[in-house]
Design a protein around this motif. Structure first.
Motif, PDB file in Angstrom:
ATOM      1  N   SER A  32      12.947-121.608  49.906  1.00 26.95           N
ATOM      2  CA  SER A  32      12.580-120.436  50.708  1.00 26.95           C
ATOM      3  C   SER A  32      11.117-120.480  51.131  1.00 26.95           C
ATOM      4  CB  SER A  32      12.863-119.152  49.925  1.00 26.95           C
ATOM      5  OG  SER A  32      12.264-119.234  48.630  1.00 26.95           O
ATOM      6  N   GLY A  33      10.360-121.379  50.538  1.00 24.14           N
ATOM      7  CA  GLY A  33       8.961-121.441  50.922  1.00 24.14           C
ATOM      8  C   GLY A  33       8.305-122.713  50.433  1.00 24.14           C
ATOM      9  N   ALA A  34       7.210-123.094  51.105  1.00 19.25           N
ATOM     10  CA  ALA A  34       6.453-124.276  50.696  1.00 19.25           C
ATOM     11  C   ALA A  34       5.022-124.075  51.137  1.00 19.25           C
ATOM     12  CB  ALA A  34       7.038-125.528  51.339  1.00 19.25           C
ATOM     13  N   GLN A  35       4.080-124.316  50.250  1.00 16.69           N
ATOM     14  CA  GLN A  35       2.685-124.241  50.671  1.00 16.69           C
ATOM     15  C   GLN A  35       1.853-125.241  49.909  1.00 16.69           C
ATOM     16  OE1 GLN A  35       2.301-120.050  49.013  1.00 16.69           O
ATOM     17  NE2 GLN A  35       0.185-120.807  48.788  1.00 16.69           N
ATOM     18  N   ASP A  41      -4.043-130.938  46.335  1.00 14.97           N
ATOM     19  CA  ASP A  41      -3.217-132.113  46.605  1.00 14.97           C
ATOM     20  C   ASP A  41      -1.792-131.946  46.087  1.00 14.97           C
ATOM     21  OD1 ASP A  41      -5.336-133.330  47.862  1.00 14.97           O
ATOM     22  OD2 ASP A  41      -6.074-134.275  46.019  1.00 14.97           O
ATOM     23  N   PHE A  42      -1.416-130.732  45.747  1.00 16.10           N
ATOM     24  CA  PHE A  42      -0.045-130.449  45.318  1.00 16.10           C
ATOM     25  C   PHE A  42       0.669-129.621  46.377  1.00 16.10           C
ATOM     26  CE2 PHE A  42      -1.970-131.671  41.393  1.00 16.10           C
ATOM     27  CZ  PHE A  42      -0.938-132.140  40.603  1.00 16.10           C
ATOM     28  N   VAL A  43       2.004-129.709  46.353  1.00 15.49           N
ATOM     29  CA  VAL A  43       2.817-128.840  47.215  1.00 15.49           C
ATOM     30  C   VAL A  43       3.589-127.904  46.292  1.00 15.49           C
ATOM     31  CG1 VAL A  43       4.719-128.746  48.870  1.00 15.49           C
ATOM     32  CG2 VAL A  43       3.038-130.604  48.997  1.00 15.49           C
ATOM     33  N   VAL A  44       3.488-126.595  46.564  1.00 15.03           N
ATOM     34  CA  VAL A  44       4.236-125.611  45.778  1.00 15.03           C
ATOM     35  C   VAL A  44       5.525-125.295  46.540  1.00 15.03           C
ATOM     36  CG1 VAL A  44       4.184-123.363  44.665  1.00 15.03           C
ATOM     37  CG2 VAL A  44       2.056-124.671  44.962  1.00 15.03           C
ATOM     38  N   ILE A  45       6.663-125.537  45.875  1.00 13.94           N
ATOM     39  CA  ILE A  45       7.968-125.364  46.513  1.00 13.94           C
ATOM     40  C   ILE A  45       8.649-124.168  45.842  1.00 13.94           C
ATOM     41  CG2 ILE A  45      10.225-126.465  46.860  1.00 13.94           C
ATOM     42  CD1 ILE A  45       8.468-129.180  46.366  1.00 13.94           C
ATOM     43  N   ARG A  46       9.193-123.244  46.648  1.00 19.42           N
ATOM     44  CA  ARG A  46       9.812-122.034  46.066  1.00 19.42           C
ATOM     45  C   ARG A  46      11.267-121.913  46.470  1.00 19.42           C
ATOM     46  NH1 ARG A  46       4.899-119.847  47.465  1.00 19.42           N
ATOM     47  NH2 ARG A  46       3.557-119.624  45.619  1.00 19.42           N
ATOM     48  N   TRP A  47      12.060-121.403  45.519  1.00 21.57           N
ATOM     49  CA  TRP A  47      13.457-121.095  45.811  1.00 21.57           C
ATOM     50  C   TRP A  47      13.667-119.574  45.818  1.00 21.57           C
ATOM     51  CZ3 TRP A  47      12.350-125.690  43.275  1.00 21.57           C
ATOM     52  CH2 TRP A  47      12.944-126.853  43.800  1.00 21.57           C
ATOM     53  N   PRO A  48      14.742-119.105  46.470  1.00 18.84           N
ATOM     54  CA  PRO A  48      14.970-117.649  46.557  1.00 18.84           C
ATOM     55  C   PRO A  48      15.115-116.989  45.179  1.00 18.84           C
ATOM     56  CG  PRO A  48      16.442-118.806  48.080  1.00 18.84           C
ATOM     57  CD  PRO A  48      15.742-119.862  47.271  1.00 18.84           C
ATOM     58  N   ASP A  49      15.551-117.735  44.162  1.00 25.64           N
ATOM     59  CA  ASP A  49      15.721-117.127  42.827  1.00 25.64           C
ATOM     60  C   ASP A  49      14.394-117.048  42.058  1.00 25.64           C
ATOM     61  OD1 ASP A  49      15.300-119.767  42.204  1.00 25.64           O
ATOM     62  OD2 ASP A  49      17.204-120.081  41.160  1.00 25.64           O
ATOM     63  N   GLY A  50      13.289-117.352  42.718  1.00 27.35           N
ATOM     64  CA  GLY A  50      11.995-117.213  42.063  1.00 27.35           C
ATOM     65  C   GLY A  50      11.494-118.486  41.402  1.00 27.35           C
ATOM     66  N   GLU A  51      12.332-119.516  41.315  1.00 25.50           N
ATOM     67  CA  GLU A  51      11.905-120.785  40.705  1.00 25.50           C
ATOM     68  C   GLU A  51      10.859-121.465  41.597  1.00 25.50           C
ATOM     69  OE1 GLU A  51      12.770-122.327  37.645  1.00 25.50           O
ATOM     70  OE2 GLU A  51      13.392-120.239  37.320  1.00 25.50           O
TER      71      GLU A  51
END
Lengths: 396, 396
Positions: free
Chosen positions: B18-21, B25-35
């Motif tokens: 659901s999101g990526a930012q 030098d890291f990428v934070v990846i998000r899922w709809p369940d909050g993970e």
């Protein structure tokens, strides 16, 4: 049947003891040159020839440790007329211990490292060419085999020449040492761009310095690579002494060395039919007594398995290690000619190759793995025979 | 040719992000369940499909780490229309990462232990009989193979029945798993009192609880023993869960446990043609990630390799360990009937046998070794297929 004099099948030079006395549950054994050995009562009990301890036929100890007597069963020690150690036991027949066998233990010749030559690290300036031996001699003669294996254990690499191009060569050479190590690639395997590639090895791509099968708990110890055909342009063989690179980093770039020995990666192969995985650092010290293992086959290095704060440092260290490993100082490059077999310590030497052109010809290698255990066992047996041949024929 | 979507050959359930930012030098990846998952830029670079990183044919990473770009090559992240992660790179084409593949890494299903069942220790009261499976089913059916290997990994032991008496049975069963481990005894080997004994195993003597080949750096992982003939009196098969004995000692007799894990012995075989040696403690923790290994074949335990002050304690601990291992509480005893194959973790389960009478009949077993690596690889492949069979057919 008269009992064998030692708990094994070897020959020992007589080395008469001059004294023996008890000190608590230990026996103090003395030689005329002032050397002194302390042996624990129950260790002597375990090494008695005969029905209670060493089985005559196998020379193996058949005693269940739960049935060991108390150390007080030892009731007296003396020097036998021929200089052997004589021990009396309460409730058991007396026993004799060969003076030469005791001396070999005292001198540490019973240890794991006893007959194995020490490691000598190298760079291109100290080893500008692969150490080379005559292949047919090694196949036929035990002294030639011993010389080749000694170089292999010392330098981690040694080449055989004049072996011809038969597919069976690598098996014949391997079986001169001992059991081959089978994997999902087979007991022996081809490296050639003609195959449907299950690994980048079977392409014409260059291969960075690496050690095979870091996906295994204990990666194969030695690798034998026999060249059957090589008439294409390119494809130089590259060899780097990983120990030398590690020594340099340990002494000069301790942060890089630290992270390489600490930060773990998950290695796994991506085959449809196999899923081998192991997690370990690039410079893997394993157990306290394990030989160093380089886990450096990057095609199967798949996931960091370390704290997040280590990840950027680990990538930086990886880059540094690989740059050193392929530098002119550390990487020995040579043409791999048909009829040659290069053997190397797969846990120490990083091997690789330059890219080659598939249109100019073919490059066909056949490989096999033989574990450290096998190479060391063969070396010990050959060293033992070599030494025994020099023992004057005394009574056994 | 369209590129594969993942750096391997497996199927993953879509798991749209659901999101990526970017965060440094890291990428934070998000899922709809909050993970939320944090991925390092260069790890993403290494896992790009295509010419710079993952080779399309082998799905192996072909990048020499020395050639990795700077992490700043990552210039942008976004969510693709199908929920995959999209990354743009300075100087390289953009790349896509399958959302299900990212989720499987986030959930730790890429780790070494992911598909391997956890160990369950046992005593005779919790496991009064060997877990038993139908041999012909295991030979023919992958689900039956999975059930048997699962029990084997959990309990360290599992029996197959109804396999008949052919000499090839043990090879057939072994090759259902993977490569067999060859040793100086051969790829498969007989245990029978008829042979000229090279080991006390080939006598009618009782065998105390033990684990084979402690003379090797990594002793064989699993042992397969197939019974071809057994019509003599005696010779009950004995099995003890070494892990259960070690757990008991660790919790109740920490001094005994301590010395067993610390004090080393030199193990070596006494064959005229082989000289295998290894030095390690009875309860050998090996490297930080190695499975526990019991070095408990006393016929080849040859020399203490420890400070003298430990020697008496080590013998006392040895006696205690062996007494527990053969006690009624820990030792499971059973008749070994023709047509049965007992598989067990040779580094965990201590096996042995009662004495038998050579005049009443014959007892012929055939054995083979298969390493942990092979059993675990086969289990992961079977588990993966089992799980994939339940994935609804989405686009791959």
């Amino acid at each position: 049947m008269s009992l064998g004099r030692t708990p094994d099948f070897y020959r020992y030079v007589e080395h008469p003891i001059s004294g023996a006395q008890r000190d608590g549950d230990f026996v103090v054994i003395r030689w005329p040159d002032g050397e002194e050995m302390r042996a624990y009562a129950l260790w002597l009990f375990e090494n008695r020839m005969g029905d209670e301890s060493i089985d005559e036929r196998t020379r193996e100890n058949k005693l269940d440790p739960a049935d060991l007597p108390s150390p007080e069963a030892l009731s007296g020690v003396a020097v036998a007329p021929n200089g052997d150690l004589e021990v009396t036991w309460r409730g058991y027949p007396p026993s004799l211990y060969h003076s030469g066998w005791l001396r070999h233990v005292h001198e540490g010749r019973h240890t794991q490292s006893a007959h194995i030559p020490p490691v000598r690290t190298w760079t291109v300036s100290t080893l500008p060419e692969l150490p080379t031996f005559n292949g047919p001699h090694v196949l036929q003669n035990d002294e030639a085999l011993r010389a080749w294996l000694t170089a292999l254990a010392e330098l981690g690499i040694a080449r055989l020449v004049e072996l011809g191009s038969d597919e069976e060569v690598v098996t014949k050479v391997g079986l001169r040492i001992g059991a081959l190590r089978d994997t999902n690639f087979g007991t022996t395997w081809a490296v050639t761009a003609d195959l449907d590639p299950g690994s980048v090895a079977n392409t014409a791509l260059p291969l960075a310095p690496h050690a095979d099968l870091p996906t295994r708990e204990t990666p194969p110890g030695y690798q034998l690579l026999h060249c059957q055909v090589n008439d294409c342009t390119g494809g130089l063989s590259h060899m780097t002494d990983g120990y030398a690179v590690a020594e340099y980093l340990r002494d000069n770039e301790p942060d890089v060395y630290g992270i390489l020995s600490r930060a773990k990666w998950i290695f796994f192969n991506r085959s449809p039919d196999h899923d081998h995985r192991w997690s370990g650092p690039l410079i893997d010290h394993g157990g306290p007594d394990s030989p160093l293992t380089f886990r450096t086959f990057h095609p199967v290095r798949a996931f960091p398995d370390m704290p997040e704060s280590d990840v950027p440092l680990a990538y930086e260290a990886l880059r540094r290690f690989s740059a050193l490993a392929r530098s002119d100082e550390y990487q020995l490059r040579s043409v791999f000619a048909p009829g040659e077999l290069v053997a190397f310590d797969n846990r120490r030497i990083l091997h690789g190759r330059g890219p080659f052109s598939e249109t100019t010809g073919r490059r066909v290698l056949r490989g096999a793995y033989v574990d450290h255990d096998e190479v060391h066992s063969r070396l010990r047996v050959l060293m033992r025979r070599h030494q025994t041949a020099r023992i004057s024929d005394g009574p056994e």
